[in-house]
Design a protein around this motif. Structure first.
Motif, PDB file in Angstrom:
ATOM      1  N   ASP A   6      80.826  -1.226 -61.930  1.00  0.00           N
ATOM      2  CA  ASP A   6      80.974  -0.128 -62.880  1.00  0.00           C
ATOM      3  C   ASP A   6      81.375  -0.643 -64.264  1.00  0.00           C
ATOM      4  OD1 ASP A   6      81.128   2.502 -63.793  1.00  0.00           O
ATOM      5  OD2 ASP A   6      83.096   2.883 -62.899  1.00  0.00           O
ATOM      6  N   MET A   7      81.165   0.185 -65.270  1.00  0.00           N
ATOM      7  CA  MET A   7      81.456  -0.180 -66.663  1.00  0.00           C
ATOM      8  C   MET A   7      82.929  -0.483 -66.909  1.00  0.00           C
ATOM      9  SD  MET A   7      78.811  -0.416 -68.567  1.00  0.00           S
ATOM     10  CE  MET A   7      79.629  -0.455 -70.147  1.00  0.00           C
ATOM     11  N   ASN A   8      83.822   0.060 -66.085  1.00  0.00           N
ATOM     12  CA  ASN A   8      85.241  -0.156 -66.335  1.00  0.00           C
ATOM     13  C   ASN A   8      85.725  -1.517 -65.829  1.00  0.00           C
ATOM     14  OD1 ASN A   8      85.416   0.270 -63.572  1.00  0.00           O
ATOM     15  ND2 ASN A   8      86.393   2.255 -63.750  1.00  0.00           N
ATOM     16  N   LEU A   9      84.827  -2.310 -65.295  1.00  0.00           N
ATOM     17  CA  LEU A   9      85.146  -3.673 -64.867  1.00  0.00           C
ATOM     18  C   LEU A   9      84.331  -4.667 -65.684  1.00  0.00           C
ATOM     19  CD1 LEU A   9      85.238  -3.155 -60.999  1.00  0.00           C
ATOM     20  CD2 LEU A   9      87.189  -3.405 -62.546  1.00  0.00           C
ATOM     21  N   SER A  10      84.883  -5.836 -65.856  1.00  0.00           N
ATOM     22  CA  SER A  10      84.257  -6.865 -66.680  1.00  0.00           C
ATOM     23  C   SER A  10      82.935  -7.355 -66.092  1.00  0.00           C
ATOM     24  CB  SER A  10      85.216  -8.059 -66.798  1.00  0.00           C
ATOM     25  OG  SER A  10      84.551  -9.171 -67.352  1.00  0.00           O
ATOM     26  N   TRP A  27      76.593  -2.496 -64.428  1.00  0.00           N
ATOM     27  CA  TRP A  27      75.895  -1.311 -64.914  1.00  0.00           C
ATOM     28  C   TRP A  27      75.359  -1.487 -66.333  1.00  0.00           C
ATOM     29  CZ3 TRP A  27      73.357   2.574 -63.128  1.00  0.00           C
ATOM     30  CH2 TRP A  27      72.991   3.611 -63.974  1.00  0.00           C
ATOM     31  N   SER A  28      76.027  -2.261 -67.163  1.00  0.00           N
ATOM     32  CA  SER A  28      75.592  -2.448 -68.556  1.00  0.00           C
ATOM     33  C   SER A  28      74.202  -3.061 -68.650  1.00  0.00           C
ATOM     34  CB  SER A  28      76.590  -3.311 -69.322  1.00  0.00           C
ATOM     35  OG  SER A  28      76.645  -4.619 -68.770  1.00  0.00           O
ATOM     36  N   GLN A  78      96.539  -3.524 -62.025  1.00  0.00           N
ATOM     37  CA  GLN A  78      96.591  -3.548 -63.481  1.00  0.00           C
ATOM     38  C   GLN A  78      95.683  -4.640 -64.045  1.00  0.00           C
ATOM     39  OE1 GLN A  78      98.200  -1.350 -65.529  1.00  0.00           O
ATOM     40  NE2 GLN A  78      98.580  -0.219 -63.648  1.00  0.00           N
ATOM     41  N   ASP A  79      95.692  -5.787 -63.404  1.00  0.00           N
ATOM     42  CA  ASP A  79      94.878  -6.922 -63.844  1.00  0.00           C
ATOM     43  C   ASP A  79      93.562  -6.874 -63.081  1.00  0.00           C
ATOM     44  OD1 ASP A  79      93.727  -9.297 -64.633  1.00  0.00           O
ATOM     45  OD2 ASP A  79      95.523 -10.488 -64.296  1.00  0.00           O
ATOM     46  N   LEU A  80      92.495  -6.594 -63.789  1.00  0.00           N
ATOM     47  CA  LEU A  80      91.195  -6.360 -63.161  1.00  0.00           C
ATOM     48  C   LEU A  80      90.220  -7.524 -63.306  1.00  0.00           C
ATOM     49  CD1 LEU A  80      90.772  -2.707 -64.451  1.00  0.00           C
ATOM     50  CD2 LEU A  80      91.488  -3.415 -62.166  1.00  0.00           C
ATOM     51  N   LEU A  81      90.707  -8.670 -63.716  1.00  0.00           N
ATOM     52  CA  LEU A  81      89.817  -9.806 -63.962  1.00  0.00           C
ATOM     53  C   LEU A  81      89.612 -10.643 -62.705  1.00  0.00           C
ATOM     54  CD1 LEU A  81      91.134 -10.832 -67.467  1.00  0.00           C
ATOM     55  CD2 LEU A  81      89.072  -9.537 -66.919  1.00  0.00           C
ATOM     56  N   PRO A  82      88.407 -11.167 -62.546  1.00  0.00           N
ATOM     57  CA  PRO A  82      88.127 -11.947 -61.331  1.00  0.00           C
ATOM     58  C   PRO A  82      89.004 -13.186 -61.182  1.00  0.00           C
ATOM     59  CG  PRO A  82      86.245 -12.013 -62.842  1.00  0.00           C
ATOM     60  CD  PRO A  82      87.222 -11.036 -63.394  1.00  0.00           C
ATOM     61  N   GLN A  83      89.429 -13.791 -62.302  1.00  0.00           N
ATOM     62  CA  GLN A  83      90.279 -14.970 -62.171  1.00  0.00           C
ATOM     63  C   GLN A  83      91.643 -14.618 -61.575  1.00  0.00           C
ATOM     64  OE1 GLN A  83      88.607 -13.814 -64.857  1.00  0.00           O
ATOM     65  NE2 GLN A  83      89.489 -14.507 -66.737  1.00  0.00           N
ATOM     66  N   SER A  84      92.033 -13.358 -61.652  1.00  0.00           N
ATOM     67  CA  SER A  84      93.322 -12.930 -61.111  1.00  0.00           C
ATOM     68  C   SER A  84      93.218 -12.359 -59.703  1.00  0.00           C
ATOM     69  CB  SER A  84      93.948 -11.873 -62.020  1.00  0.00           C
ATOM     70  OG  SER A  84      94.124 -12.386 -63.314  1.00  0.00           O
ATOM     71  N   VAL A  85      92.214 -11.510 -59.466  1.00  0.00           N
ATOM     72  CA  VAL A  85      92.128 -10.811 -58.173  1.00  0.00           C
ATOM     73  C   VAL A  85      90.792 -11.032 -57.462  1.00  0.00           C
ATOM     74  CG1 VAL A  85      93.843  -9.046 -58.735  1.00  0.00           C
ATOM     75  CG2 VAL A  85      91.441  -8.674 -59.340  1.00  0.00           C
ATOM     76  N   GLY A  86      90.000 -11.977 -57.950  1.00  0.00           N
ATOM     77  CA  GLY A  86      88.687 -12.222 -57.368  1.00  0.00           C
ATOM     78  C   GLY A  86      88.727 -12.579 -55.905  1.00  0.00           C
ATOM     79  N   LYS A  87      89.657 -13.432 -55.527  1.00  0.00           N
ATOM     80  CA  LYS A  87      89.731 -13.874 -54.135  1.00  0.00           C
ATOM     81  C   LYS A  87      89.989 -12.693 -53.201  1.00  0.00           C
ATOM     82  CE  LYS A  87      92.082 -17.177 -51.136  1.00  0.00           C
ATOM     83  NZ  LYS A  87      93.106 -18.220 -51.058  1.00  0.00           N
ATOM     84  N   ILE A  88      90.915 -11.834 -53.572  1.00  0.00           N
ATOM     85  CA  ILE A  88      91.245 -10.678 -52.738  1.00  0.00           C
ATOM     86  C   ILE A  88      90.065  -9.709 -52.658  1.00  0.00           C
ATOM     87  CG2 ILE A  88      92.294  -8.897 -54.202  1.00  0.00           C
ATOM     88  CD1 ILE A  88      94.783  -9.130 -52.576  1.00  0.00           C
ATOM     89  N   VAL A  89      89.341  -9.541 -53.772  1.00  0.00           N
ATOM     90  CA  VAL A  89      88.173  -8.654 -53.783  1.00  0.00           C
ATOM     91  C   VAL A  89      87.081  -9.213 -52.870  1.00  0.00           C
ATOM     92  CG1 VAL A  89      86.268  -7.815 -55.231  1.00  0.00           C
ATOM     93  CG2 VAL A  89      88.638  -7.612 -56.026  1.00  0.00           C
ATOM     94  N   ALA A  90      86.733 -10.472 -53.045  1.00  0.00           N
ATOM     95  CA  ALA A  90      85.675 -11.076 -52.225  1.00  0.00           C
ATOM     96  C   ALA A  90      86.042 -11.047 -50.747  1.00  0.00           C
ATOM     97  CB  ALA A  90      85.408 -12.508 -52.686  1.00  0.00           C
TER      98      ALA A  90
END
Length: 121
Positions: A6-10, A27-28, A78-90
């Protein structure tokens, strides 16, 4: 698994998820940046994609419409960047892949994950 970011994520999420073996598009690169959530929702259904978002509106759309697709993967931090939470998302995309392929709303934060099978009752 195909993920629509979505647009609200980098857009940086595209490259990160691809390095994890997950097909991803932002989406962009697909539609207008000011497109209504329902347009993104419909695109995800038509293209069998999971919506990855920080926007709680997609969960509301699922509840109101009683839709069984598309799946939505919500990140609540709060921190939505992959370098911060990427591992947990994947990890959680892979952990809940079967549910997401069948139709689910998955909400994660830094400490837990919640899965609701669609349609939401």
């Amino acid at each position: 698994m195909k993920v629509l970011i979505d647009m609200n994520l980098s857009p940086a999420w595209v490259g990160y998820l691809q390095t994890q073996g997950i097909e991803a598009q932002h989406w962009s690169k697909i539609g207008q940046s000011n497109a209504a959530d329902t347009v993104i929702f419909d695109w995800a259904i038509a293209h069998q994609a999971i919506i990855f978002t920080n926007d709680l509106d997609f969960g509301a759309i699922l509840a109101i419409t009683q839709a069984s697709l598309p799946s939505v993967f919500q990140l609540k931090t709060q921190d939505l960047l992959p370098q911060s939470v990427g591992k947990i998302v994947a990890q959680n995309l892979k952990r809940f892949e079967a549910e997401l392929q069948s139709g689910a709303l998955v909400t994660i934060d830094l400490e837990r994950a919640r899965v609701r099978i669609l349609p939401i009752a």
